[in-house]
Design an enzyme around this catalytic site. Sequence first.
Site, PDB file in Angstrom:
ATOM      1  N   ASP A 191      54.153 -10.977   0.402  1.00 12.58           N
ATOM      2  CA  ASP A 191      52.972 -11.521  -0.147  1.00 12.58           C
ATOM      3  C   ASP A 191      52.681 -10.480  -1.361  1.00 12.58           C
ATOM      4  O   ASP A 191      52.195  -9.495  -1.354  1.00 12.58           O
ATOM      5  CB  ASP A 191      51.740 -11.164   0.810  1.00 12.58           C
ATOM      6  CG  ASP A 191      50.647 -12.205   0.106  1.00 12.58           C
ATOM      7  OD1 ASP A 191      50.769 -12.615  -0.907  1.00 12.58           O
ATOM      8  OD2 ASP A 191      49.484 -12.203   0.799  1.00 12.58           O
ATOM      9  N   ALA A 192      53.575 -10.932  -2.499  1.00 11.11           N
ATOM     10  CA  ALA A 192      53.709  -9.931  -3.605  1.00 11.11           C
ATOM     11  C   ALA A 192      53.007 -10.685  -4.938  1.00 11.11           C
ATOM     12  O   ALA A 192      52.827  -9.834  -5.675  1.00 11.11           O
ATOM     13  CB  ALA A 192      55.184  -9.631  -4.038  1.00 11.11           C
ATOM     14  N   LYS A 193      52.730 -11.948  -4.893  1.00 14.06           N
ATOM     15  CA  LYS A 193      51.829 -12.542  -5.744  1.00 14.06           C
ATOM     16  C   LYS A 193      52.537 -12.171  -7.230  1.00 14.06           C
ATOM     17  O   LYS A 193      52.023 -12.133  -8.022  1.00 14.06           O
ATOM     18  CB  LYS A 193      50.606 -12.368  -5.871  1.00 14.06           C
ATOM     19  CG  LYS A 193      49.762 -12.714  -4.392  1.00 14.06           C
ATOM     20  CD  LYS A 193      48.540 -12.534  -4.523  1.00 14.06           C
ATOM     21  CE  LYS A 193      47.814 -13.016  -3.207  1.00 14.06           C
ATOM     22  NZ  LYS A 193      48.037 -12.332  -1.966  1.00 14.06           N
ATOM     23  N   ARG A 194      53.899 -12.315  -7.387  1.00 12.88           N
ATOM     24  CA  ARG A 194      54.680 -12.047  -8.527  1.00 12.88           C
ATOM     25  C   ARG A 194      54.529 -13.065  -9.503  1.00 12.88           C
ATOM     26  O   ARG A 194      54.455 -14.419  -9.020  1.00 12.88           O
ATOM     27  CB  ARG A 194      56.050 -11.662  -8.214  1.00 12.88           C
ATOM     28  CG  ARG A 194      56.181 -10.423  -7.506  1.00 12.88           C
ATOM     29  CD  ARG A 194      55.572  -9.110  -8.103  1.00 12.88           C
ATOM     30  NE  ARG A 194      55.775  -7.822  -7.563  1.00 12.88           N
ATOM     31  CZ  ARG A 194      55.234  -7.263  -6.842  1.00 12.88           C
ATOM     32  NH1 ARG A 194      53.777  -7.432  -6.496  1.00 12.88           N
ATOM     33  NH2 ARG A 194      55.549  -6.071  -6.156  1.00 12.88           N
ATOM     34  N   ASP A 204      45.910  -9.645  -7.359  1.00 11.56           N
ATOM     35  CA  ASP A 204      45.411  -9.924  -5.995  1.00 11.56           C
ATOM     36  C   ASP A 204      43.967  -9.641  -6.043  1.00 11.56           C
ATOM     37  O   ASP A 204      43.338  -9.496  -7.095  1.00 11.56           O
ATOM     38  CB  ASP A 204      46.222  -9.013  -5.135  1.00 11.56           C
ATOM     39  CG  ASP A 204      46.477  -9.627  -3.907  1.00 11.56           C
ATOM     40  OD1 ASP A 204      45.557  -9.948  -3.117  1.00 11.56           O
ATOM     41  OD2 ASP A 204      47.682  -9.964  -3.469  1.00 11.56           O
TER      42      ASP A 204
END
Lengths: 269, 269
Positions: B94-97, A99
């Site tokens: 909103d984890a952006k995994r 992020d």
Amino acid sequence: MSSSTPRLANAVATFGPLCVGLDPSPESLANWDLPDSPAGALEMCSVVLESCTGLIGIVKPQVGFFERFGASGVSTLETVINDAHAAGLAVIADAKRGDIGSTMAGYAKAWLTDGPLCSDALTVTPYQGFGSLEPAFVQADVSGATVFVLCATSNSDAETIQRATLDGQSLPATVARYARERTGTTDTVGVVVGATRSLADSGLDASDLEGLYVLSPGFGAQGAELSRLREIFGSASARVIPSVSRSVLTDGPTGVREQIARHLQELAL
Amino acid sequence: MSSSTPRLANAVATFGPLCVGLDPSPESLANWDLPDSPAGALEMCSVVLESCTGLIGIVKPQVGFFERFGASGVSTLETVINDAHAAGLAVIADAKRGDIGSTMAGYAKAWLTDGPLCSDALTVTPYQGFGSLEPAFVQADVSGATVFVLCATSNSDAETIQRATLDGQSLPATVARYARERTGTTDTVGVVVGATRSLADSGLDASDLEGLYVLSPGFGAQGAELSRLREIFGSASARVIPSVSRSVLTDGPTGVREQIARHLQELAL
């Protein structure tokens, strides 16, 4: 945990580079007749940790297999990380976080500081830019941890993104270059390079990896042979940390230590 | 939660597209005189959720700000997600995994099924290949959720990776093309495109985003103006979900509802 001694280097110096995955997937738990629950995951990891102790120096929990249970799974992972440290094992948290700004600092705090998930290394993903990962590098510098940036991965879909080029350089070579520039003389930054294809097929040359720790999944069940590590990585081999996961679980709880010993023999060939 | 109705579309149809971030960062908590703890984060989120209710339809917890506390922070996030749903709000985690195979399926289970973290949308990162995200798309199809793939992000470091090209196409355009091909007539797949630079500067054209939901951070405190949304996104504007976070917190707990109302006015200009 606050120390400037690179903790991964200590583990490698004592036990060699082999890393064993902690992968309580639904399939693995079923094969072991364990419930698909946090308790089942803890039971599997306890057996694997016990089997690792004194044989190898590094374990790698695959965070998605814990997170799938929500907070109770993350709580189990805290226990597993604590147990691993108590057994003298270094922990690579395979979380593939990424992020920007204060959010990236949040992930760095979670995985690289004194908190309950504190690990000795963390995997991260660079899509938002190499510099976006800086908060993790800064924290790793403070605590003697290593941040492994995804570079060339071993899955078949990888090339749909990783075949891209930037200023005439492959995306993996670009990531490796940034990693070399940032890591300096410590082990702050490493890269993840899968072992199921040749470096050339990943757009890399062994010199791209010079001086970097290379976390390399794809050994064992995924097809790459540990005995061929030096052939695959050439002059970069000395800093490769090969990781095996499913293959150590195949003979059930009582066979884990034997499978690890077999992998150590393959690595020594 | 098992339904084939696109849940995000329902929220947008009722309240419009504005999304408010749930960002209990150390800085925001300090500004509100709240402790930098899970309890402080819960208190801040409760105030924001209450201020959103009846005004807007979508909230976006930034997972890193919860995960930094370990399992206790993830437990707080479970409470926040549950409270948001109880207030009739759709949730974008909103984890952006991002990962591959059964690990990616683990993340899909965590965020897109009936578990305690179940959300209506999830952000993911494509570095390991667009196809590696398929387990999340499959789960989203089942539950009527949307998976937002990072495409062109708003941070200054982004171009060190996102400027790469593949077969003559920019990386963001490549991601958007895969997203268009996969999403079909449902809202299964969307993209994340930051608003702080022009589409052209991100290697995108409005036609690249046709038919996709576009989650767009960068409004408010990060500099982009909501009144310029149509100018920035052109023909893709109708499906843009603009997200504001820090700017709704600036006047303290009692000012949140007013700040949201102000943003709604800007958006209507």
